[in-house]
Design an enzyme around this catalytic site. Structure first.
Site, mmCIF file in Angstrom:
data_model
loop_
_atom_site.group_PDB
_atom_site.id
_atom_site.type_symbol
_atom_site.label_atom_id
_atom_site.label_comp_id
_atom_site.label_asym_id
_atom_site.label_seq_id
_atom_site.Cartn_x
_atom_site.Cartn_y
_atom_site.Cartn_z
ATOM 1 N N GLU B 768 6.024 19.812 131.555
ATOM 2 C CA GLU B 768 5.071 19.240 130.600
ATOM 3 C C GLU B 768 5.792 18.468 129.501
ATOM 4 O O GLU B 768 5.570 18.675 128.320
ATOM 5 C CB GLU B 768 4.191 20.323 129.984
ATOM 6 C CG GLU B 768 3.190 20.944 130.942
ATOM 7 C CD GLU B 768 2.078 19.982 131.324
ATOM 8 O OE1 GLU B 768 1.692 19.157 130.477
ATOM 9 O OE2 GLU B 768 1.636 20.046 132.492
ATOM 10 N N ASP B 769 6.677 17.576 129.921
ATOM 11 C CA ASP B 769 7.351 16.670 128.999
ATOM 12 C C ASP B 769 8.301 17.339 128.033
ATOM 13 O O ASP B 769 8.736 16.720 127.078
ATOM 14 C CB ASP B 769 6.339 15.862 128.179
ATOM 15 C CG ASP B 769 5.643 14.833 129.013
ATOM 16 O OD1 ASP B 769 6.295 14.316 129.939
ATOM 17 O OD2 ASP B 769 4.459 14.563 128.760
ATOM 18 N N ALA B 770 8.596 18.627 128.252
ATOM 19 C CA ALA B 770 9.564 19.247 127.352
ATOM 20 C C ALA B 770 10.953 18.684 127.649
ATOM 21 O O ALA B 770 11.230 18.225 128.755
ATOM 22 C CB ALA B 770 9.549 20.753 127.535
ATOM 23 N N ARG B 952 3.005 7.652 134.063
ATOM 24 C CA ARG B 952 3.016 6.885 132.815
ATOM 25 C C ARG B 952 3.402 5.432 133.018
ATOM 26 O O ARG B 952 3.059 4.575 132.195
ATOM 27 C CB ARG B 952 3.995 7.505 131.807
ATOM 28 C CG ARG B 952 3.421 8.659 131.025
ATOM 29 C CD ARG B 952 3.279 9.871 131.881
ATOM 30 N NE ARG B 952 2.787 11.064 131.217
ATOM 31 C CZ ARG B 952 3.559 11.947 130.600
ATOM 32 N NH1 ARG B 952 4.836 11.746 130.521
ATOM 33 N NH2 ARG B 952 3.030 13.024 130.082
#
Lengths: 280, 1149
Positions: B768-770, B952
């Site tokens: 999750e984009d960490a 994205r």
């Protein structure tokens, strides 16, 4: 805008302009003018825009397509001629094929402070005129009144050509004359007064206690009319200047202009660049 | 004349030594060597720095403020020039001149307290307003110069500011940052920006149609100095009416025109329809309306209207006069008729009607409210001008009243000098301006207008956030309304408003930003333009008869018909030529509209425009010689305008031209060429490298996040004492820059660091984009930042001559200061450099216990009693005292400011983002030894999960990595300018030459096992921003703590040490799960459990085992309910509802 810096105009353009005017004037082609001071009047059949040419001349350098045929000397008068142009709105420019004459005028009134023109044209009571109705409803009206406000203009001239010379006369004001039904307003006023008499307002009949007070000089609510209201008030209170209408004085006017401008030589006071710089 | 003065000005320009321009002469300027060949196709962008040098990013604010203080102020006092007395007709007072910040006698500007001092001392940066007046005293006329009537807040870097034209050394001397753009005010020590306001243009006709209701309406918002009103011409059942707020009913259009003196139906028809028979058919029905009402004369029409006017007037007017007044001034208020002739007004109303008829005939002939050409931007200058005029009128009114009061006295001993009472009211203007700017409430009495939120505190989060605020445009639309039109991206925005920079959420599309090259016009004089039009062949409208009105093109000056022209194309060309030669102001726009048969000329302020290169005969007029001259400093941007190579086009005129994007695309029919396509973006979106490769929302996200990035704020950042300041300890300029970055000097005040990023999965703490951070990188200073927080204390003085004091420190028996006072110095203030922990005191203030009573005159020597009110530090982490300032504010009270500093290294949960709208929090911090490394032993600073890419589609980020990597290897800074920048294949070539893969992928070894990773890893530098959201400011937990007084429930919010709420939805889960005891504990026991005595007999609550209703203790039962429930019962009782509890045993005995 100084009058002196008028550049010379070619004949073609002169003609062009005459047509311009014809187009613009449309149904108000017969332009009349009255000199209010001494009562002489005459008609001028041409009017032109003074300095619309600057740009066009710069743009139209097609000498071959549009050669200069002749150069005409230019005369400008403008001392005491008080030229007013009347535009008869709502009147056809042409009757059949012929340009319409200006109507017969029975009376002319002018309010010099408000520049308000009024002219009376007698109605033709032989045709399309219901005399009974006019007498019954409208106090026997038999004239049509045209009314117009003279509008200031900048650089409008009347011109005519005589002996291959152009004569320009500045125009003081231009008025669009429109019908003005005074008789309706008059009848309305009398009718209202009669109404008021006939059914008096119940509130005015009742006995009322009247308190009197002396109006203060410093009362801020005293009437200080401004703007258009003031102008209307001034116009209403101003007395009419009754003028005589004179016909067929155009030739005479022409001569007087020619005479006046004789011996005066116009010299351009500045060159084209200065002129444009002064404009913007 | 105009040209001559301009020329002189430009000479002055060249003599002034200018650092920014000196740069151009250095051997390498903005990536270009001075000896490099000049290629117009690529190098015309040099016009852009030249433009920004002349115009600057916030130039629109400065221009508008300068216009206000230099021109508008004079107009305002001219319009309100005379003060007359109602009492004495002889008396008059006349304002002759007005000046700001300069006396007529002195040649230099007044000394102003420097802006930074104002910031520190909570003062207003303002300059005195001087007027020259002339008035009567008795029989004499007296002139007085330089009378101060108030103080005007000064916009920083405007021409009244002491920073105007200051060079870098002067700025440094004044503790100012030379890169600070200015354009804001300092009021009571806070920096306030007046945001640009977007509005529908004034005094223009807008035609709209509601197809469902079958309504067409033309409306015009008239705006003059005195009034603002809106006039409509609308259709109703196919008939046309005029509507105005101060006229009770809609008036049939024919009646209105008759009231204006157009009496004959023929002429009405001619004015509205011309010769077009289809329009005539549509319109004819309206002519019947007036005869139905029996209205034939102007007087009748005026009386009809006069009877319906509903204005309040002090002076009584007859119905006819009301009618005249309504037509002359109320309707279409911006064309006020002063004389007898209503023709101008009639024409305007007729033109509105014509537009309505046109739209009825062809529904496509309507205007678009959202079209940028129909918008006007209201800037600081205009807003302050509105406010000032209001205050000035009030000032004059008060002044007049006080004059009258004196003059009214029958026999005065002395001749009255009016000057004596002028200073009494001067505070009104000063405080009115200050209050409006500091609260943002613009209340204008004469328009009965109240507007809130006009000003904002300048965001100093980072340089870019301050800059972004200066270019921001806020719209008048309500945010809550669900409309798509005003929010949509308009094609006419191109080059004028940034296409990417808008917030997400409710204000999306309503808040916009200016693009890089926009200019906003100020008002220009109409009269000379009108005159010029007549010279160019326009026939005056007052002389044209109604029948020929619509034969030719109409010429409209600022929306008002002034004449007609037979050759519109020629006229427009000639006008433009005059503009290009500098005879007419360059910001006046002219364009023709063939649908309306109209030539529109606009001279009004607030239009958005931008410069474009003029193309003639398929050739760009800007040649390499010009660019060479520009680079050599021989000419500047204004000379390009004067030479007629470049011109400003506003949105409407842009529509009248054919603009080539690139020089190679120019074909003969084109009229203009873009200077640089990347100028469609604004300053904030200009930071993004390769934005043209990104999915568009990503650029929008970055625009929002770029403003939250921590970085350098200004060169004077360590001298500032702001409420809260975030600073990055080691900011770096990005490896991959853009031209915009250089132009706005982001590279000098950057907000971020170049991190080596490996795009791979690691440890699972990167979902999750960490992000995975390298511990050693953090040790080396990656992402390190500091926060500076200000505390202000004022030592008040009280009416009884007591005042607040600062106590010294308290010591224990050993002479050591007690723990709470450890950071204090002997003066009772924290000492610079000391560490303060939570609970310690850093300002030891005491206030007198008795500040209201009058002092006892008998015993002066009695010691005043004080109560300690120390300022205690509270926070999870200790801070250091960075600065302590003691000064005196405007009202002579001692002012103490203490700045507390905290140094922070990145920790778990801190938020980072790249410049492509890709944000992530730190998921884990890994020792460098455990991180992967490449052949050269390079270890990434950040590991990012590859899942961030596919959905994205931020291809720009990948190219940034490759360009950055190539730049690192090559020792160069690469460019990622929008629609340009370093080319990918060139970058790949460099990588290959340096022994890397063309694709930017490297072979990496696992830091744990030492083995090769199974895939090649995308590896290289990406510019990362640290965002202001940090765990330290957000972390919060509570076991027990404060409770709200009323409900006895735990307080809410971190700042009040509140509880963590088990909300409705969580409650639903617990119910669904059936964990009833848990629910009981969470909702009652851990919250507001309360034991009540309930009477089993009457069901009401008693106390102490006693039922007050039954007067017995017999049936009392103790039970526990939430305090909120008990409160509810009591509140119900208080309104005569008796809630009775019926108790049962759940567990049968």
């Amino acid at each position: 805008m100084s009058i002196d810096n008028k550049l010379f105009v070619t004949e073609e353009e002169e003609e062009d302009r005459t047509q311009d005017c014809a187009d613009v004037e449309d149904e108000s082609n017969d332009v009349d003018m009255i000199e209010s001071e001494n009562g002489t009047s005459c008609a001028v059949d041409d009017r032109q825009n003074e300095n619309e040419e600057e740009g066009e001349e710069a743009g139209e350098d097609d000498e071959e397509d549009d050669p200069v045929v002749e150069e005409l000397p230019l005369n400008i008068s403008g001392n005491d001629e008080s030229l007013h142009v009347f535009q008869y709105a709502n009147r056809p420019r042409l009757i059949g094929r012929k340009p319409a004459e200006h109507p017969f005028i029975s009376a002319a009134r002018y309010k010099p402070k408000s520049y308000l023109w009024e002219i009376d044209i007698p109605l033709d009571d032989q045709s399309f005129y219901n005399k009974d109705k006019a007498d019954a409803d409208w106090n026997g009206v038999n004239i049509q009144t045209l009314k117009g406000v003279g509008v200031e203009n900048d650089g409008q001239y009347a011109a005519f050509v005589k002996d291959m010379q152009v004569y320009l006369v500045p125009i003081e004001r231009v008025a669009q004359l429109k019908p003005y039904f005074r008789y309706i307003d008059d009848v309305n006023v009398t009718r209202k007064q009669e109404d008021a008499k006939r059914n008096p307002n119940p509130s005015s009949q009742r006995a009322q206690v009247v308190t009197m007070s002396v109006k203060s000089v410093n009362d801020p609510s005293q009437n200080r009319l401004t703007g258009s209201l003031l102008a209307h008030k001034v116009a209403d209170e101003e007395a009419n200047l009754e003028l005589n209408w004179a016909e067929d004085t155009f030739e005479q006017f022409k001569d007087s202009v020619v005479k006046e401008t004789e011996g005066k030589i116009l010299i351009a006071s500045e060159n084209q660049e200065d002129y444009i710089d002064n404009l913007v | 004349m105009v040209a001559a003065t301009k020329k002189r000005k430009s000479h002055v320009h060249k003599h002034v030594k200018d650092e920014a321009f000196e740069d151009l002469l250095k051997p390498v300027y903005k990536g270009k060597k001075i000896t490099d060949e000049i290629n117009t196709a690529q190098d015309k962008w040099h016009l852009l720095p030249a433009f920004l040098k002349v115009k600057g990013l916030v130039k629109q604010h400065l221009d508008s403020f300068n216009y206000f203080v230099d021109t508008d102020l004079k107009k305002i006092i001219q319009a309100n020039q005379l003060i007359l007395s109602d009492v004495d007709p002889e008396f008059y007072l006349k304002y002759v001149d007005i000046r700001v910040g300069k006396k007529s006698s002195s040649s230099t500007k007044d000394y102003l307290t420097p802006p930074h001092e104002c910031r520190l001392r909570d003062m207003t940066y303002s300059a005195p307003i001087y007027v020259d007046i002339e008035y009567t005293r008795g029989r004499n006329i007296i002139m007085h110069k330089d009378v101060e009537i108030g103080r005007m807040p000064i916009m920083l870097r405007s021409n009244k500011c002491i920073l105007f034209d200051a060079d870098e050394s002067k700025m440094a001397k004044l503790n100012e940052c030379p890169l600070d753009p200015g354009g804001y005010f300092i009021v009571n020590g806070t920096e306030k920006v007046i945001l640009v306001q977007e509005q529908l243009s004034k005094n223009r006709i807008i035609v709209e149609a509601d197809e469902k209701k079958n309504i067409v309406q033309a409306s015009v918002t008239s705006s003059t100095h005195e009034r603002k009103s809106k006039t409509y011409v609308i259709t109703k059942n196919g008939k046309i009416y005029l509507k105005h707020n101060s006229i009770a009913e809609e008036i049939p259009i024919a009646v209105v025109l008759k009231a204006c003196g157009i009496l004959s139906d023929l002429e009405i028809m001619q004015l509205v329809c011309g010769n077009d028979s289809s329009y005539q058919d549509l319109f004819a029905v309206n002519l019947e309306e007036s005869s139905k009402l029996d209205i034939y004369t102007q007087q009748q029409a005026l009386e009809y209207i006069g009877a319906k006017v509903k204005t309040m007037r002090r002076q009584k007017l007859s119905i006819l006069q009301e009618g005249i007044e309504a037509i002359a001034t109320t309707v279409i208020a911006h064309l006020t008729v002063e004389a007898l002739d209503f023709r101008e007004k009639a024409l305007y109303i007729a033109m509105m009607t014509r537009r309505v008829v046109m739209a009825m005939y062809n529904p496509k002939m309507i205007d678009d409210r959202d079209y940028v050409g129909n918008k006007r931007l209201e800037l600081a200058g205009q807003l302050i001008s509105l406010l000032f005029e209001d205050l000035f009128k009030k000032f004059n009114n008060d002044f007049k009243l006080s004059i009258d009061k004196v003059l009214k006295k029958p026999n005065r001993a002395m001749e009255y000098d009016a000057l004596l009472s002028i200073n009494v009211h001067s505070n009104n203007i000063t405080s009115g301006l200050n209050r409006a700017i500091s609260t943002g409430n613009w209340s204008l009495k004469r328009f009965k207008m109240e507007r809130a939120g006009v000003t904002h505190v300048l965001s100093r989060l980072s340089y870019i956030s301050a800059l972004g605020m200066m270019t921001r445009i806020s719209s008048q639309f309500e945010k809550s309304r669900k409309v798509s039109g005003p929010r949509a991206l308009q094609p006419s925005q191109f080059g004028m408003l940034c296409t990417a920079d808008t917030p997400e959420g409710e204000a999306c599309g309503l808040v916009k930003n200016l693009a890089l090259m926009t200019h906003i016009t100020t008002d220009d004089e109409e009269e000379p333009i009108k005159k010029l039009c007549f010279v160019l062949g326009v026939e005056d409208i007052t002389l044209i008869d109604s029948a020929s009105l619509h034969l030719n093109y109409g010429v409209y000056l600022n929306g008002t018909l002034i004449g007609s022209i037979r050759f519109p194309i020629k006229f427009v060309t000639q006008f433009r030529n005059l503009r290009r030669t500098g005879k007419v102001s360059e910001f006046i726009s002219i364009y023709s509209n063939s649908h309306q048969m109209a030539v529109h000329i606009a001279t009004d302020g607030g239009r958005i425009c931008r410069p474009l290169i003029i193309v003639s005969d398929g050739q760009s007029l800007v040649k390499d010689t010009h660019l060479r001259q520009l680079l050599d400093g021989e000419i500047d941007f204004d000379d390009f305008l004067k030479l007629g190579l470049v011109e400003y086009l506003d949105v409407n005129e842009e529509n009248d031209s054919y603009i080539a994007l690139y020089e190679k695309d120019v074909i003969p029919s084109m009229t203009h060429l873009e200077i640089e396509p990347f100028t469609i973006l604004g300053a904030v979106a200009g930071l993004i490298p390769y934005p043209h490769h990104n999915q568009s929302p990503r650029n929008t996200y970055q625009c929002a996040m770029g403003k939250q990035a921590i970085g350098a704020i200004a060169y004077n950042q360590f001298k500032r004492i702001d409420t809260l300041l975030y600073l990055m300890t080691y900011p770096q300029q990005p490896m991959v820059k853009t031209k915009t970055i250089e132009l706005i000097d982001y590279d000098k005040l950057p907000a971020g660091q170049n991190a080596t990023v490996a795009v791979m999965s690691y440890s699972g703490y990167d979902i999750e984009d960490a992000l995975v951070l390298n511990k050693s990188s953090i040790d080396r200073g990656f992402g390190r930042c500091e926060t500076r927080r200000k505390t202000t204390t004022v030592l008040k003085r009280y009416a009884n001559h007591t005042q607040d004091i600062i106590g010294g420190m308290r010591v224990d028996e050993n002479g050591e200061p007690i723990w709470q006072h450890q950071s204090l110095g002997p003066d009772g203030l924290g000492e610079v450099g000391m560490r303060v922990k939570s609970g310690q005191i850093y300002i030891n203030k005491s206030v007198p216990t008795n500040s209201t009573d009058s002092p006892n005159p008998n015993n002066v020597n009695v010691q005043t009693q004080y109560r300690e009110t120390p300022v205690i530090y509270r926070g999870p982490e200790p801070s250091h005292i960075d600065q302590v300032m003691m000064s005196v504010s405007d009202n002579d009270q001692a002012l103490i400011k203490v700045l507390l500093r905290q140094s922070r290294r990145p920790e778990l949960g801190d938020k980072f983002s790249s410049r492509h709208g890709q944000k992530g929090v730190c998921g884990i911090i890994v020792k460098q030894e455990d991180m992967p490394f490449n052949d050269q032993g390079i270890v990434p600073d950040i590991i990012m999960n590859p899942h961030g890419f596919p959905s994205r589609m931020t291809v720009g980020k990948m190219i940034e990595l490759i360009s950055g990597k190539a730049g690192v290897m090559n020792g160069t800074l690469e460019y990622g300018t929008c629609f340009g920048g370093s080319k990918l294949d060139e970058m790949s070539k460099i990588l290959v030459d340096q022994g890397f893969s063309y694709s930017g992928k490297d072979m990496l070894y696992s830091g744990i096992t030492g083995e090769c990773l199974q895939a090649y890893i995308f590896f290289g530098p990406i510019y990362y921003q640290k965002l202001k959201h940090m765990v330290l400011d957000k972390m919060h937990a509570r076991a027990r703590g404060p409770r709200a007084v009323l409900t006895r429930q735990p307080t809410e919010g971190r700042s009040r040490d509140g509880g963590l709420r088990l909300g409705e939805m969580e409650r639903d889960c617990v119910i669904a799960y059936g964990a009833s005891q848990l629910l009981l504990e969470r909702l009652m026991i851990s919250s507001d459990a309360f034991e009540v005595d309930v009477c089993d007999k009457c069901g009401l609550m008693g106390y102490s085992g006693w039922c007050t209703t039954c007067k017995s203790a017999e049936n009392i039962i103790k039970m526990t309910i939430p305090y909120a429930a008990k409160l509810l019962f009591q509140e119900l009782l208080s309104m005569n509802i008796a809630p009775r509890l019926r108790l049962e045993d759940i567990f049968q005995q």
